[in-house]
Motif scaffolding. Structure first.
Motif, PDB file in Angstrom:
ATOM      1  N   PRO A 275       0.831  -1.207   0.000  1.00 33.46           N
ATOM      2  CA  PRO A 275       0.000   0.000   0.000  1.00 33.46           C
ATOM      3  C   PRO A 275       0.866   1.259   0.000  1.00 33.46           C
ATOM      4  O   PRO A 275       1.889   1.305   0.667  1.00 33.46           O
ATOM      5  N   LYS A 276       0.457   2.244  -0.763  1.00 35.61           N
ATOM      6  CA  LYS A 276       1.234   3.490  -0.862  1.00 35.61           C
ATOM      7  C   LYS A 276       0.643   4.544   0.070  1.00 35.61           C
ATOM      8  O   LYS A 276      -0.556   4.554   0.320  1.00 35.61           O
ATOM      9  N   PRO A 277       1.486   5.420   0.592  1.00 39.40           N
ATOM     10  CA  PRO A 277       0.945   6.454   1.466  1.00 39.40           C
ATOM     11  C   PRO A 277      -0.001   7.371   0.704  1.00 39.40           C
ATOM     12  O   PRO A 277       0.158   7.576  -0.494  1.00 39.40           O
ATOM     13  N   GLN A 278      -0.999   7.866   1.445  1.00 37.99           N
ATOM     14  CA  GLN A 278      -1.986   8.752   0.847  1.00 37.99           C
ATOM     15  C   GLN A 278      -1.396  10.164   0.799  1.00 37.99           C
ATOM     16  O   GLN A 278      -0.805  10.629   1.761  1.00 37.99           O
ATOM     17  N   VAL A 279      -1.524  10.821  -0.345  1.00 41.06           N
ATOM     18  CA  VAL A 279      -1.053  12.204  -0.452  1.00 41.06           C
ATOM     19  C   VAL A 279      -2.253  13.122  -0.218  1.00 41.06           C
ATOM     20  O   VAL A 279      -3.249  13.035  -0.923  1.00 41.06           O
ATOM     21  N   VAL A 280      -2.167  13.938   0.803  1.00 42.50           N
ATOM     22  CA  VAL A 280      -3.306  14.785   1.179  1.00 42.50           C
ATOM     23  C   VAL A 280      -3.392  15.992   0.256  1.00 42.50           C
ATOM     24  O   VAL A 280      -2.397  16.666   0.026  1.00 42.50           O
ATOM     25  N   ASN A 281      -4.569  16.237  -0.305  1.00 44.10           N
ATOM     26  CA  ASN A 281      -4.717  17.514  -1.001  1.00 44.10           C
ATOM     27  C   ASN A 281      -5.546  18.408  -0.096  1.00 44.10           C
ATOM     28  O   ASN A 281      -6.580  18.018   0.419  1.00 44.10           O
ATOM     29  N   TRP A 282      -5.039  19.575   0.153  1.00 46.89           N
ATOM     30  CA  TRP A 282      -5.631  20.435   1.173  1.00 46.89           C
ATOM     31  C   TRP A 282      -6.849  21.179   0.629  1.00 46.89           C
ATOM     32  O   TRP A 282      -6.831  22.401   0.467  1.00 46.89           O
ATOM     33  N   SER A 283      -7.907  20.415   0.363  1.00 50.80           N
ATOM     34  CA  SER A 283      -9.114  21.049  -0.139  1.00 50.80           C
ATOM     35  C   SER A 283     -10.279  20.694   0.772  1.00 50.80           C
ATOM     36  O   SER A 283     -10.176  19.785   1.603  1.00 50.80           O
ATOM     37  N   ASP A 284     -11.368  21.406   0.625  1.00 52.52           N
ATOM     38  CA  ASP A 284     -12.549  21.170   1.449  1.00 52.52           C
ATOM     39  C   ASP A 284     -13.006  19.724   1.288  1.00 52.52           C
ATOM     40  O   ASP A 284     -13.129  19.231   0.176  1.00 52.52           O
ATOM     41  N   GLY A 285     -13.237  19.021   2.388  1.00 50.69           N
ATOM     42  CA  GLY A 285     -13.734  17.651   2.329  1.00 50.69           C
ATOM     43  C   GLY A 285     -12.643  16.596   2.307  1.00 50.69           C
ATOM     44  O   GLY A 285     -12.927  15.405   2.416  1.00 50.69           O
ATOM     45  N   ALA A 286     -11.378  17.010   2.146  1.00 49.95           N
ATOM     46  CA  ALA A 286     -10.284  16.038   2.148  1.00 49.95           C
ATOM     47  C   ALA A 286     -10.164  15.425   3.544  1.00 49.95           C
ATOM     48  O   ALA A 286     -10.629  15.989   4.527  1.00 49.95           O
ATOM     49  N   SER A 287      -9.563  14.248   3.608  1.00 45.10           N
ATOM     50  CA  SER A 287      -9.488  13.538   4.882  1.00 45.10           C
ATOM     51  C   SER A 287      -8.033  13.319   5.300  1.00 45.10           C
ATOM     52  O   SER A 287      -7.179  13.054   4.472  1.00 45.10           O
ATOM     53  N   ILE A 288      -7.797  13.483   6.593  1.00 40.87           N
ATOM     54  CA  ILE A 288      -6.462  13.247   7.154  1.00 40.87           C
ATOM     55  C   ILE A 288      -6.647  12.373   8.390  1.00 40.87           C
ATOM     56  O   ILE A 288      -7.569  12.620   9.171  1.00 40.87           O
ATOM     57  N   ALA A 289      -5.786  11.376   8.569  1.00 35.85           N
ATOM     58  CA  ALA A 289      -5.886  10.577   9.783  1.00 35.85           C
ATOM     59  C   ALA A 289      -5.183  11.303  10.921  1.00 35.85           C
ATOM     60  O   ALA A 289      -4.041  11.721  10.798  1.00 35.85           O
ATOM     61  N   LEU A 290      -5.905  11.493  12.021  1.00 35.60           N
ATOM     62  CA  LEU A 290      -5.291  12.027  13.242  1.00 35.60           C
ATOM     63  C   LEU A 290      -5.640  11.068  14.368  1.00 35.60           C
ATOM     64  O   LEU A 290      -6.804  10.717  14.542  1.00 35.60           O
ATOM     65  N   LEU A 291      -4.636  10.628  15.099  1.00 41.01           N
ATOM     66  CA  LEU A 291      -4.815   9.634  16.152  1.00 41.01           C
ATOM     67  C   LEU A 291      -5.586   8.414  15.642  1.00 41.01           C
ATOM     68  O   LEU A 291      -6.424   7.854  16.341  1.00 41.01           O
ATOM     69  N   GLY A 292      -5.300   8.034  14.406  1.00 39.65           N
ATOM     70  CA  GLY A 292      -5.882   6.822  13.850  1.00 39.65           C
ATOM     71  C   GLY A 292      -7.305   6.978  13.346  1.00 39.65           C
ATOM     72  O   GLY A 292      -7.892   6.025  12.844  1.00 39.65           O
ATOM     73  N   GLU A 293      -7.868   8.171  13.480  1.00 40.29           N
ATOM     74  CA  GLU A 293      -9.246   8.396  13.020  1.00 40.29           C
ATOM     75  C   GLU A 293      -9.255   9.379  11.856  1.00 40.29           C
ATOM     76  O   GLU A 293      -8.492  10.342  11.862  1.00 40.29           O
ATOM     77  N   PRO A 294     -10.141   9.169  10.879  1.00 42.58           N
ATOM     78  CA  PRO A 294     -10.203  10.134   9.785  1.00 42.58           C
ATOM     79  C   PRO A 294     -10.797  11.464  10.250  1.00 42.58           C
ATOM     80  O   PRO A 294     -11.779  11.483  10.997  1.00 42.58           O
ATOM     81  N   VAL A 295     -10.172  12.536   9.846  1.00 47.60           N
ATOM     82  CA  VAL A 295     -10.649  13.878  10.174  1.00 47.60           C
ATOM     83  C   VAL A 295     -10.885  14.594   8.846  1.00 47.60           C
ATOM     84  O   VAL A 295     -10.065  14.511   7.938  1.00 47.60           O
ATOM     85  N   THR A 296     -12.033  15.255   8.716  1.00 48.86           N
ATOM     86  CA  THR A 296     -12.369  15.909   7.446  1.00 48.86           C
ATOM     87  C   THR A 296     -11.962  17.379   7.472  1.00 48.86           C
ATOM     88  O   THR A 296     -12.258  18.088   8.437  1.00 48.86           O
ATOM     89  N   LEU A 297     -11.311  17.801   6.414  1.00 48.50           N
ATOM     90  CA  LEU A 297     -10.919  19.210   6.333  1.00 48.50           C
ATOM     91  C   LEU A 297     -12.117  20.053   5.930  1.00 48.50           C
ATOM     92  O   LEU A 297     -12.861  19.702   5.028  1.00 48.50           O
ATOM     93  N   GLU A 298     -12.274  21.157   6.618  1.00 52.86           N
ATOM     94  CA  GLU A 298     -13.372  22.053   6.307  1.00 52.86           C
ATOM     95  C   GLU A 298     -12.780  23.456   6.146  1.00 52.86           C
ATOM     96  O   GLU A 298     -12.233  24.003   7.097  1.00 52.86           O
ATOM     97  N   LEU A 299     -12.854  23.988   4.947  1.00 51.41           N
ATOM     98  CA  LEU A 299     -12.294  25.320   4.718  1.00 51.41           C
ATOM     99  C   LEU A 299     -13.379  26.350   4.995  1.00 51.41           C
ATOM    100  O   LEU A 299     -14.493  26.251   4.484  1.00 51.41           O
ATOM    101  N   LEU A 300     -13.052  27.314   5.826  1.00 52.71           N
ATOM    102  CA  LEU A 300     -14.060  28.253   6.298  1.00 52.71           C
ATOM    103  C   LEU A 300     -13.719  29.679   5.879  1.00 52.71           C
ATOM    104  O   LEU A 300     -12.960  30.360   6.560  1.00 52.71           O
ATOM    105  N   PRO A 301     -14.318  30.131   4.774  1.00 52.33           N
ATOM    106  CA  PRO A 301     -14.036  31.497   4.311  1.00 52.33           C
ATOM    107  C   PRO A 301     -14.500  32.504   5.362  1.00 52.33           C
ATOM    108  O   PRO A 301     -15.524  32.294   6.023  1.00 52.33           O
TER     109      PRO A 301
END
Ligand SMILES: [Zn+2]
Length: 250
Positions: A85-111
């Motif tokens: 498995p290859k590492p996931q490359v995060v794209n920093w856009s609204d709705g993208a997901s990042i694992a923090l402490l083993g849990e998926p966290v959704t990015l929310e961009l707030l204008p």
């Protein structure tokens, strides 16, 4: 004639070293080549594929002959690397997901909002007017590192108390292949990327490095200290070994 390179073989982002190609058993293989202060030619497969290092004086023909000699090993290891498995490359856009402490966290961009805030599985990032995407990523990473630092220093004091030693100074590292390090003089370095993994794995690394304050080696006595702090260390250790590929690239 132009060589058509199979896409899977070429690394996604060319890392350090010169890229070279060699034909091995009907396959064109791409590798990173560098000269190094060493006595013999060395080959290995790392996160980015095949890597070759040779002493300054070795002619390139000799280097290639050496790789051909190891062709079977190289092709087999490359096949395993491609299947891993290859590492996931995060794209920093609204709705993208990042694992923090083993849990998926959704990015929310707030204008129109400021700062960064983590709540209910959402990482809200205030969008500054005319802010560049690169700046957004930079702010996001800085926030994640700070979050990692405060969590890790908390875990460090918790386990230091349990070991009965004063909390050592903490430094963050971003090494690709090392989770933690206990330096002479008692400073502990922890890889901030551990923040992507579940807390119990961070705790294991913390316990491991703290145990080095008692034993600066990996002897049976060392593992007894680790076991006293973190009884399930064997399981955590093997879980951690499989995590390298799970760390996202921010
Ligand atoms: Zn160690």
């Amino acid at each position: 004639m132009q060589l058509e390179l199979p896409l899977a073989i070429a690394p996604a982002t060319p890392p350090a070293g010169t890229l070279r190609y060699i034909q091995l058993g009907g396959e064109i293989v791409c590798y990173r080549f560098r000269r190094a202060r060493r006595r013999s030619i060395g080959i290995m497969i790392d996160d980015d594929g095949l890597r070759v290092a040779a002493p300054g004086h070795a002619p390139i023909a000799e280097v290639e002959a050496f790789i051909r000699e190891k062709a079977r090993w190289v092709l087999q290891k490359l096949a395993e690397w491609r299947a891993a498995p290859k590492p996931q490359v995060v794209n920093w856009s609204d709705g993208a997901s990042i694992a923090l402490l083993g849990e998926p966290v959704t990015l929310e961009l707030l204008p129109g909002r400021r700062g960064i805030n983590l709540q209910n599985g959402r990482l809200g990032i205030g969008l500054e007017p005319r802010g560049e995407p690169a700046a957004l990523r930079k702010r996001g990473i800085a926030w994640i590192k700070e979050h990692a630092r405060s969590l890790m220093s908390e875990r460090l004091s918790l386990y230091a108390a349990s070991l009965g030693v004063p909390t050592p100074a903490l430094a963050l590292s971003s090494a690709r292949t090392q989770w933690g390090l206990c330096q002479e003089g008692g400073r502990v370095r922890l890889n901030w990327r551990l923040i992507h993994l579940p807390l119990h794995l961070i705790d294991y690394v913390v316990a491991h490095e703290l145990a080095h304050l008692r034993e600066m080696n990996h002897s049976a006595r060392f593992w007894a200290v680790v076991g006293g702090l973190y009884p399930d260390y064997k399981l955590a250790r093997s879980e951690l070994r499989q995590c390298n590929h799970r760390l996202p690239i921010l």
